[in-house]
Motif scaffolding. Structure first.
Motif, mmCIF file in Angstrom:
data_model
loop_
_atom_site.group_PDB
_atom_site.id
_atom_site.type_symbol
_atom_site.label_atom_id
_atom_site.label_comp_id
_atom_site.label_asym_id
_atom_site.label_seq_id
_atom_site.Cartn_x
_atom_site.Cartn_y
_atom_site.Cartn_z
ATOM 1 N N THR A 185 -29.289 -101.032 46.349
ATOM 2 C CA THR A 185 -28.922 -102.448 46.474
ATOM 3 C C THR A 185 -28.461 -103.023 45.136
ATOM 4 O O THR A 185 -27.558 -103.856 45.104
ATOM 5 N N TYR A 186 -29.057 -102.580 44.043
ATOM 6 C CA TYR A 186 -28.571 -103.051 42.732
ATOM 7 C C TYR A 186 -27.137 -102.596 42.509
ATOM 8 O O TYR A 186 -26.305 -103.358 42.030
ATOM 9 N N LYS A 225 -24.874 -104.747 44.665
ATOM 10 C CA LYS A 225 -24.749 -106.135 44.219
ATOM 11 C C LYS A 225 -24.022 -106.245 42.882
ATOM 12 O O LYS A 225 -23.123 -107.055 42.733
ATOM 13 N N TYR A 226 -24.449 -105.443 41.913
ATOM 14 C CA TYR A 226 -23.968 -105.625 40.550
ATOM 15 C C TYR A 226 -22.894 -104.612 40.140
ATOM 16 O O TYR A 226 -22.204 -104.811 39.155
ATOM 17 N N GLY A 227 -22.826 -103.490 40.852
ATOM 18 C CA GLY A 227 -21.853 -102.468 40.484
ATOM 19 C C GLY A 227 -22.202 -101.750 39.195
ATOM 20 O O GLY A 227 -21.392 -101.012 38.637
ATOM 21 N N ILE A 228 -23.418 -101.967 38.726
ATOM 22 C CA ILE A 228 -23.877 -101.342 37.493
ATOM 23 C C ILE A 228 -25.395 -101.380 37.524
ATOM 24 O O ILE A 228 -25.990 -102.264 38.130
#
Lengths: 364, 364, 364, 364
Positions: free
Chosen positions: A109-110, A113-116
């Motif tokens: 999920t990270y 959401k953040y692409g990093i």
């Protein structure tokens, strides 16, 4: 966003499991409160990895430094910053996790959401983030104790199907701290410890329930209709890693009673104080504390990272197998106890300040 | 304080059970959304008293008026105010309650906190306050539907010990609305209705569990570490009257499993999308939606006001007996369903806007 | 978004110039405050259009209704909603404005931001929006008066180049209200009135400066470093329509002095209170009130809508000419006085509650 | 309280002039932004003491460390913490100030509010606190530049009565940085520098006006009615130490014009874009950016701490004399330039994210 909690006693936590460090900025702490790094360290040590044979062997002293807000041992009413440097970061344990998503962990999920993501560990989703909460909670606890004699005691109520017998009205911190699993029922605690050791040997993990009581609560805390006391408590503990459920007072079991069985009848005590005979409300009625003990429970799922092999996918979606490395708790419950206490303290302290104002509160 | 909820899609509810009316101001609704009082009324009618033989016979049409924010049938990006005037206020029913505290109700805590209370009814602690939430929820639902095809379906999962068999992945709104208790398990629903009627005859009340599913959820909603999606959902539903517990995904039951049993293994579906085989996470991992269905449960206690005589005290602390008058629901569950849906919609819509920004969202 | 102001005394305004009505929800007002619609109406009447020959002839009584939060003449600690219905909306005046942007008005930016706008009038950007602020300000003023004897007096200091001579330490509300332009310098007031009438005849408009003093201020209000008292005051008044500048104490003129000329030297008064000889600080040092009178000034530009023909463009960008219709103030200053007072009162009341807490404040 | 600023791009600053250090936590920064300590250092160096002969000789390198939120040179969407350790703290300079209040400084109000104060320096009211703002502003500037090509340039417009001639539409950062007083009018800059040196020799101080322009602004930023763009800008800069006034566009001078002189007429430019002929609005109409350059001015008073002897009182109220020691700026203006730029950048970045959402913004 979302790293700030509280309205008048407001904390902002920062930091990842790997990198410079983790910590907290506390804004709104009343001035002239005596506080030392040593006092905060006491709570951090209860949360620290490597504290016993049933927690992760990851060795970090988690020594805190107060960077701002305290002068000659007293708070100044300015933001208090507490920093814990990271140590002992064996990021090579995470090489495989850099390319494979751990099931039921926050990796996927990270990334979505953040692409990093800091693949060297849990990053921001690591339980290490709770260091800032526990440090701030230590200060909140002290304020609550000074102002109203409030005491907050959390303990392990259940590990998997092993449930302790504990009276929340009488339990003491000494009982909680008398064993490494933090269950005040000494006999049950032993069985819990055995169970955790066994599950660790199996490369698996287990969960359970933390119960927490707050005593000597002033009447009138809580701000209906959205900032009801139980709503803020629910948000606080449900923001902890691995929490899956929340109950106040009778909770889910209360739904099996009729109203005439469930209602807390009133009486007047010897001091002329209006009290309730029973406490299925858990100390809160209509979102406002009624002076009875606040009692709540939090469900924590079994730790996601396990040594047993599981099916998963890589970052690019290819199906694969993963057996977790790294040094993880087979059961988060013993270390979750100070985290739950901290969140309860933070919510109560915030509502106390909403009631009493920010300055001079400690003179009252 | 505490009457505002949300960060970018922000509602402020107002009003008491007796007085001019109740309603809501919605700030942050994107512009150019088509919305009518009729659409909002549909949701209000699901919450309305007197809608069936198992709810309170209190007759209020709860007709809403849009006071601001909508021009020629479309939102303008300005605050939307929705007002429902109060009617049918038989305050004489409350004469006795003016001087006697109803057990497990908010009477005593409101008096302790504010030193004043509208004794003509529940005042601000009345479930009537939720009209504003449901009205705002209707708009949130519409935004979610337009932007992402999100659908939110709540239903009665359990009444006391009668539990329905429902598949949250397949349940339809038609099934929910096909009976007056709002349990999609038709056979169980009948027994629930009988049970409620019986308990009403006895002058008593019962509680239960509402389950709610949100489907077609975009990945990436939720803002760790405090505004995790489950934390905001927990706060939202725990601020509803009579709620005592919250669970996401596997909840308390999940604590009985080991990690290897509990973890949701990953696979790649036919569209190349990373998915989970099971969904014990309830659609949220690390505080962020993973695209699976969000599934949560809320425990509602039995209604506090009952006809059966109970021990209580007067405002001045004298012990006395009280048999509740007024027209109350013997079981709040059927009417709680749209309330839970509304809170879930409000939280999801707020997080959607945090992700996508406030203006132009409906063009995406 | 952006329609809520304040941290503990928090208002949300709603409504457009055309449509159902305008108003405010006040959250955080202490309980047990006596308040009536009549008292609020007094302030609304000072803001009302058509009150004199130098304001817009638009006739609206702006009669307010208290919808919630007050019971038997007293506040309950629950949200107070005040509604003023719209009347006398001659939207035909606006036909031309539906397709032509008024220079220096909000028409074009609202269209750019929201893609929709109520072309029947100013919509949300109308000064009519300030009704909610003034109504809430009336309550804030009352709290400040009861708790600390605070009095807030605004007045017209300058109209274009006509500047009145006023001593902020001595000016009375009676002097302010003794003439229709609200300048306590009676002789200058007459010239201001003449000037406004002349400019109206010319189809043009003028601006000026409102000065506002708050007296009997408790020491210690203001929350550094971002919620400094002057920062919140600046935000409050700079959110008023047509405001272009803000000064606290010596303001821009103070930059022409040296430090030794500018500094406010301390002395001890006959009550042993530490005071300043001069007050170039304007009652605030380091963002915190020092007990001296708070003195601020707000610049208001000339009204944007004028009868004189101006160059502009249509919605589709074609260049055209526009001569404003509708009934507009040739000078907003006289009606801006109660708006400035309201914003100052709201900020001070919010900071007072931050200091003293929310409940029981009125007993102190 | 009050140490957090912003709604979606939210900073919390911490630290005092003496003690462990000062810094900032930035919450809401979009992920995947390349950022280095070196880039931030560039802005900190513009704010640093001892940078030239006209600033305080206090020598601090103000070297920053990024403690969290950045991994392999890129932001992760998690809180970014930046810390600058304190050095060179000659607290003996402050012995006298420990018992005597400096006129027009924050000593007395901090004592009145908090009852405690770090007498070793300005404590939290020191301009040192702005290090956190400038560090966060460096990141905000970078986001604005990447997303919309926004550039923010502040400069000294006036020192006491010496006013430079500068065209805000054409001024370059190179011109600003070409002299130590940061006035792009080179000839005037020389006179300003002489003036400051002279005033320093006299043991006195002077103030002035910083002007700031933001160019290439997207249309539609700003959230009426309270979070209007100019209102948030006013709050931002009025929270800076020593600021006494704020103007947007025509400001106070604009009140001397008639509406027909003041209004910004519309035209359509060669790209079909709706523009204004003049820009007295300062780039904001109705609280929303219109795409023209945003132009604002901030008044800074003369530095409070001066070597010249002044009348004051001791902590216990006894009248005495004080000649300031310590190493203070005779004029804060040159170092205030990066502070004003930072606050403008923070406000614009926050409103940009409110418009565009938090994640993915940098891809757009």
């Amino acid at each position: 966003m979302g790293n700030t909690f509280g309205h008048l006693f407001r904390i902002t936590t920062f930091g990842e499991s790997h990198g410079g460090g983790v910590g907290v900025v506390i804004d709104g702490c009343p001035p002239q409160l005596e506080i030392s790094a040593e006092e905060i360290q006491v709570e951090l040590d209860r949360r620290r990895p490597g504290q016993s044979k049933i927690t992760t062997p990851r060795k970090e002293s988690d020594t805190c430094e107060i960077l701002s807000g305290v002068f000659e041992g007293k708070t100044m009413g300015t933001p208090i910053t507490i920093l814990v440097r990271n140590q002992d970061t064996r990021s090579q344990d995470y090489d495989e996790m850099a390319v494979k998503y751990r099931p039921s962990h926050a990796d996927a999920t990270y990334d979505a959401k953040y692409g990093i993501r800091n693949w060297q560990g849990g990053g921001r989703s690591s339980a290490r983030e709770t260091i800032g909460r526990v440090a701030a909670g230590a200060i909140a606890k002290k304020i609550l104790k000074i102002v109203g004699g409030v005491e907050i005691i959390g303990y392990v109520k259940r590990i998997k199907d092993l449930e302790g017998v504990v009276d929340p009205n009488l339990v003491t911190m000494e009982q909680v701290e008398s064993n490494i699993v933090r269950c005040p029922d000494a006999e049950c605690a032993e069985r819990m410890i055995e169970k955790i050791e066994q599950i660790r040997r199996e490369g698996d993990s287990i969960g359970g329930v933390v119960e927490c009581v707050a005593r000597n609560i002033p009447k009138g805390l809580g701000e209906p209709v959205f900032d009801k006391l139980e709503a803020d408590l629910a948000k606080g503990v449900m923001s902890l890693p691995a929490s899956k459920g929340f109950e106040i007072g009778s909770g889910f079991a209360g739904t099996l009673l009729t109203g005439s069985e469930h209602n807390d009848e009133f009486y007047t005590d010897e001091n002329g104080e209006i009290r309730t005979v029973t406490n299925r409300s858990g100390g809160i009625q209509g979102g406002i504390s009624n002076g009875e003990n606040i009692i709540l429970r939090v469900a924590f799922k079994p730790t996601a990272t396990i040594r047993k092999e599981q099916r998963t996918v890589t970052l690019t979606g290819e199906e694969t197998l993963l057996a977790g490395k790294g040094r993880h708790d087979p059961c988060v419950l013993p270390r979750a106890v100070p985290m739950v206490e901290a969140m309860v303290a933070l919510v109560l302290c915030d509502h106390l300040l909403r009631q009493q104002g920010q300055c001079g509160v400690l003179k009252a």
